[in-house]
Design a protein around this motif. Structure first.
Motif, short mmCIF file in Angstrom:
data_model
loop_
_atom_site.label_atom_id
_atom_site.label_comp_id
_atom_site.label_asym_id
_atom_site.label_seq_id
_atom_site.Cartn_x
_atom_site.Cartn_y
_atom_site.Cartn_z
N PRO A 109 41.09 75.14 50.51
CA PRO A 109 40.79 75.05 51.95
C PRO A 109 40.88 76.39 52.67
O PRO A 109 40.16 76.60 53.65
N GLU A 110 41.72 77.30 52.19
CA GLU A 110 41.81 78.60 52.85
C GLU A 110 40.56 79.45 52.64
O GLU A 110 40.39 80.48 53.29
N PHE A 111 39.66 79.00 51.79
CA PHE A 111 38.38 79.66 51.58
C PHE A 111 37.27 79.01 52.40
O PHE A 111 36.10 79.36 52.24
N VAL A 112 37.62 78.09 53.29
CA VAL A 112 36.62 77.34 54.06
C VAL A 112 36.81 77.61 55.55
O VAL A 112 37.92 77.51 56.07
N LEU A 113 35.70 77.92 56.22
CA LEU A 113 35.68 78.04 57.68
C LEU A 113 34.87 76.87 58.23
O LEU A 113 33.67 76.75 57.96
N ASP B 248 44.67 70.94 60.70
CA ASP B 248 45.55 70.18 59.79
C ASP B 248 45.03 70.20 58.35
O ASP B 248 45.81 70.03 57.41
N SER B 249 43.74 70.42 58.16
CA SER B 249 43.15 70.40 56.82
C SER B 249 43.51 71.64 56.00
O SER B 249 43.32 71.65 54.78
N GLY B 250 44.00 72.68 56.66
CA GLY B 250 44.29 73.94 55.97
C GLY B 250 43.13 74.91 55.98
O GLY B 250 43.26 76.04 55.50
N CYS B 251 41.99 74.48 56.51
CA CYS B 251 40.83 75.36 56.62
C CYS B 251 40.96 76.27 57.85
O CYS B 251 41.79 76.04 58.72
N ALA C 7 40.06 88.94 57.81
CA ALA C 7 40.89 88.26 56.81
C ALA C 7 40.10 87.16 56.11
O ALA C 7 40.19 87.02 54.87
N PHE C 8 39.32 86.37 56.87
CA PHE C 8 38.59 85.28 56.22
C PHE C 8 37.51 85.82 55.30
O PHE C 8 37.48 85.50 54.10
#
Length: 282
Positions: free
Chosen positions: A160-164, A178-181, A253-254
């Motif tokens: 999820p940290e790779f998703v915007l 809340d999803s972590g994205c 960062a993203f």
């Protein structure tokens, strides 16, 4: 003030826009591939478009001191057209290009089975190429569309940290965060979000993992909306460091997860494939 617009469609903008953006503090941008306003009739038209985002647009941007990157994908709207779906098979040869910093825009338009397939397939391509994904949340039935999007992301191999998740608003921000994205907001005249609403969201949700973009395109839009958000943040009591985090460090960062960001603008060549835009330019 330095600004990174993480979602803007410069192929539909003029060189005057580039100049005005630079004057407003924009030093970097990401241009996602998107629907052009009328149906494409073959994959070949996508490939010409992708080539322009990889060559001509970075050249144009460099004339005005702005670093240009792109994201490439089969967009959700055209994922429903069988004339266009062969683009999915050709994407891997484009996703290895240096200036491609994510797969996108992907996601939902009308939430059809064809869009389900395209979204899942392109999340897999992002995972295969160790690239982030820029996900378009639908303009209609947004909350249901977001929940369906998050379900597909959770079933994928992409963290999820790779998703915007982009085009969010007040009804979708909590589920997205809340999803972590990462959470993206498009600031647009009359529709989507405006500066004041964006400031309220930042006051409530904070500045972590939130990106603000203009999404400027061929419609009624404003490529200076990022600067207007920055000014509104300062007026509301946010610090210059807060502004720098939202308008610069967060997009760095993203998209930096791609390993491909090049924020130093090199001196442009006088010509691009024999052509020049320097007639009356900078």
């Amino acid at each position: 003030m330095r600004i990174f617009d993480p979602h803007i469609h410069m192929t539909s903008r003029t060189t005057d826009d580039y100049r005005a953006m630079y004057d407003a503090g924009v030093r970097a941008l990401v241009e996602p591939s998107f629907w052009l306003g009328q149906p494409r009739t073959s994959p070949a038209s996508f490939f010409d478009y992708f080539d322009a985002l990889l060559g001509w647009e970075p050249f144009r941007a460099s004339q005005y001191g702005i670093a240009h990157h792109c994201t490439l994908a089969l967009n959700p709207k055209e994922a429903n057209d069988p004339r266009c779906t062969p683009v999915l098979d050709a994407l891997p040869r484009y996703l290895v290009k240096d200036s491609v910093v994510a797969v996108g825009e992907i996601g939902y338009d009308s939430m059809t089975p064809a869009e389900d397939h395209a979204l899942a397939a392109q999340l897999q391509l992002a995972a295969d190429h160790a690239l982030p994904a820029l996900v378009h949340t639908p303009h209609r039935d947004k909350l249901a569309g977001l929940q369906r999007t998050i379900d597909v992301i959770r079933e994928s191999h992409l963290p999820p940290e790779f998703v915007l998740l982009d085009h969010l608003n007040e009804t979708t921000v909590k589920a997205a965060t809340d999803s972590g994205c990462w959470a993206g907001f498009s600031i647009y005249p009359d529709t989507k979000m405006d500066e004041d609403r964006m400031v309220t969201i930042l006051q409530y949700h904070g500045t972590e993992k939130i990106l603000v973009n203009s999404a400027a395109d061929w419609g009624k839009s404003d490529p200076l909306k990022t600067r207007k958000v920055a000014d509104a943040m300062l007026k509301a009591g946010f610090t210059e460091d807060d502004v720098d985090q939202v308008l610069w460090r967060n997009p760095v960062a993203f998209y930096g997860q791609s390993g491909r960001l090049q924020l130093d603008v090199l001196t442009p060549d006088p010509l691009h494939e024999g052509n020049s835009i320097l007639r009356g330019g900078e």
